[in-house]
Design a protein around this motif. Structure first.
Motif, mmCIF file in Angstrom:
data_model
loop_
_atom_site.group_PDB
_atom_site.id
_atom_site.type_symbol
_atom_site.label_atom_id
_atom_site.label_comp_id
_atom_site.label_asym_id
_atom_site.label_seq_id
_atom_site.Cartn_x
_atom_site.Cartn_y
_atom_site.Cartn_z
ATOM 1 N N LYS A 195 1.176 -1.050 0.271
ATOM 2 C CA LYS A 195 -0.191 0.247 0.021
ATOM 3 C C LYS A 195 0.776 1.494 0.167
ATOM 4 N N ASP A 226 -2.910 4.881 -1.013
ATOM 5 C CA ASP A 226 -4.185 4.326 -0.652
ATOM 6 C C ASP A 226 -4.308 5.258 0.816
ATOM 7 N N ASP A 258 -7.121 -4.181 5.916
ATOM 8 C CA ASP A 258 -8.302 -3.250 5.955
ATOM 9 C C ASP A 258 -9.628 -3.404 7.218
#
Length: 424
Positions: free
Chosen positions: A3, A62, A130
């Motif tokens: 990321k 991100d 996440d």
């Protein structure tokens, strides 16, 4: 898959213009330090300092991380809005996020409140998987052992001023205008000296600065540190309390270890003022004796001076200039009193109805006045502050101060020139 994280040290144009010509603007350590916690097998890191770099608004990330101090708060909110409009997540932390988390939370997706040594790594883990939470709060004072070395290799467009480091955290005093007690856990902590020396060894430049609030708070620790630092043959500066500089052994060790100047928060030359703001650790009658002692060891004094206290009147500017010249104050960081959120002086002025605005861009202590002074108008405070800056950094005043100081004339000239240019 990695990321991509963008880490921003923000600086609005008004303050950037003010600081740009000064020669001793060392980089802020927060973001390079927090970058040291990041696992590069999981994250690709971009580090941007607005002091001398532009934010890549149109690149894809991100996550964008922003450290927020009070005078930059509105600017940070605008940065965040531009990224969030593109669907990019934003996390904020720093002093203003800790002082006013409910306000800051409205402008970001995630927030870190308080010291970040424990919460930042946890957030990074959660975000990668996440599953991030909206708020992360520091509950216990983090220890400062086994912390990572800041990623100074990610700092762009600097050489002489990328060397910032910290040895301790916290301050034992309770000045009413200071927000340290509100943004840190209220305890003094020290890094292991061997780890700190290893950190300093990674600084490529000969020059560096301690970012501590009071390096000499623990004199035993400070003396051991200086004995170890001497071997590195570097030049450095640090912030200390004048009272702690009465120790000849400490000053001798500091000089031998490469100390060029000490930043000392004198704040005022009025006993009534110092009592009024709970800084009675400073004794006016001791100023000359201790300053002369510091100069005896060929260490310069960079004095913190603040205008706008309730005891200040329109004569304070000329009185302060004359005293600085007589004492041989080598340099000065001059500020307008700033009632930062949640400090005792902010609470007092808010209760008295003296805060002009809560537009945080007024709270930078350099270019605007955020409150109504007691014994002069806002205009008179600002003009007096500017008069003092112009006259303190004039060639005439420099000669007078050097006649009394006789300390490191070359370094003194360079630092004074930087401030003089910034006034233009």
């Amino acid at each position: 898959m990695k990321k991509h994280i963008l880490m921003i040290t923000p600086e609005n144009q008004e303050i950037n213009k003010f600081r740009k010509r000064q020669f001793n603007n060392f980089t802020q350590i927060t973001m390079p330090y927090l970058a040291g916690f990041i696992d590069e097998t999981r994250y690709e890191i971009n580090l941007i300092d607005e002091y001398n770099q532009d934010i890549p608004y149109y690149n894809t990330f991100d996550l964008v991380a922003i450290t927020v101090n009070t005078p930059n708060a509105n600017h940070c909110y605008n940065i965040s809005e531009l990224f969030r409009k593109r669907g990019i997540k934003v996390i904020m932390g720093g002093p203003h996020a800790t002082l006013l988390p409910d306000e800051v939370s409205k402008h970001c997706d995630y927030i870190i409140i308080g010291e970040a040594e424990n919460t930042w790594p946890q957030f990074l883990e959660d975000f990668y998987n996440d599953n991030p939470k909206q708020r992360y709060m520091s509950k216990d004072a983090p220890e400062l052992n086994n912390i990572p070395i800041p990623r100074r290799d990610l700092i762009g467009k600097r050489y002489f001023t990328r060397g910032a480091v910290f040895a301790t955290r916290g301050c034992p005093y309770n000045c009413s205008y200071c927000n340290l007690k509100q943004i840190y856990h209220n305890c003094f902590r020290k890094r292991p000296i061997n780890e700190l020396i290893s950190d300093i060894k990674t600084i490529n430049s000969k020059y560096f600065v301690f970012w501590d609030d009071n390096l000499f708070s623990d004199k035993t620790y400070a003396k051991e540190l200086l004995l170890n630092l001497k071997r590195l043959k570097k030049k450095w500066a640090a912030q200390v309390t004048l009272k702690d500089c009465e120790d000849r052994e400490l000053l001798n060790l500091a000089k031998s270890a490469g100390c060029i100047y000490l930043f000392v928060g004198l704040e005022s030359f009025s006993d009534d003022t110092l009592i009024n703001v709970n800084k009675e650790i400073n004794k006016i009658d001791d100023y000359k004796r201790i300053i002369d002692l510091i100069h005896e060891y060929k260490i310069m004094i960079q004095a913190g001076i603040v205008f706008g206290f309730d005891t200040d009147d329109k004569l304070v500017f000329s009185r302060t200039l004359k005293i600085c010249e007589n004492l041989g104050i080598d340099g000065a960081t001059i500020s307008i009193l700033t009632p930062l959120p949640r400090t005792p002086i902010y609470n007092k002025m808010k209760l008295e109805g003296r805060l002009i605005t809560e537009d945080w861009s007024y709270y930078n202590g350099k270019t605007r006045v955020a409150f109504s002074p007691k014994n002069m108008s806002c205009k008179e405070l600002y003009e007096g502050y500017m008069w003092f800056r112009k006259n303190f950094y004039s060639l005439k005043s420099f000669k007078k101060r050097m006649k009394a100081s006789k300390t490191n004339i070359f370094y003194n000239f360079i630092i004074n020139l930087g401030y003089k240019l910034s006034i233009r």
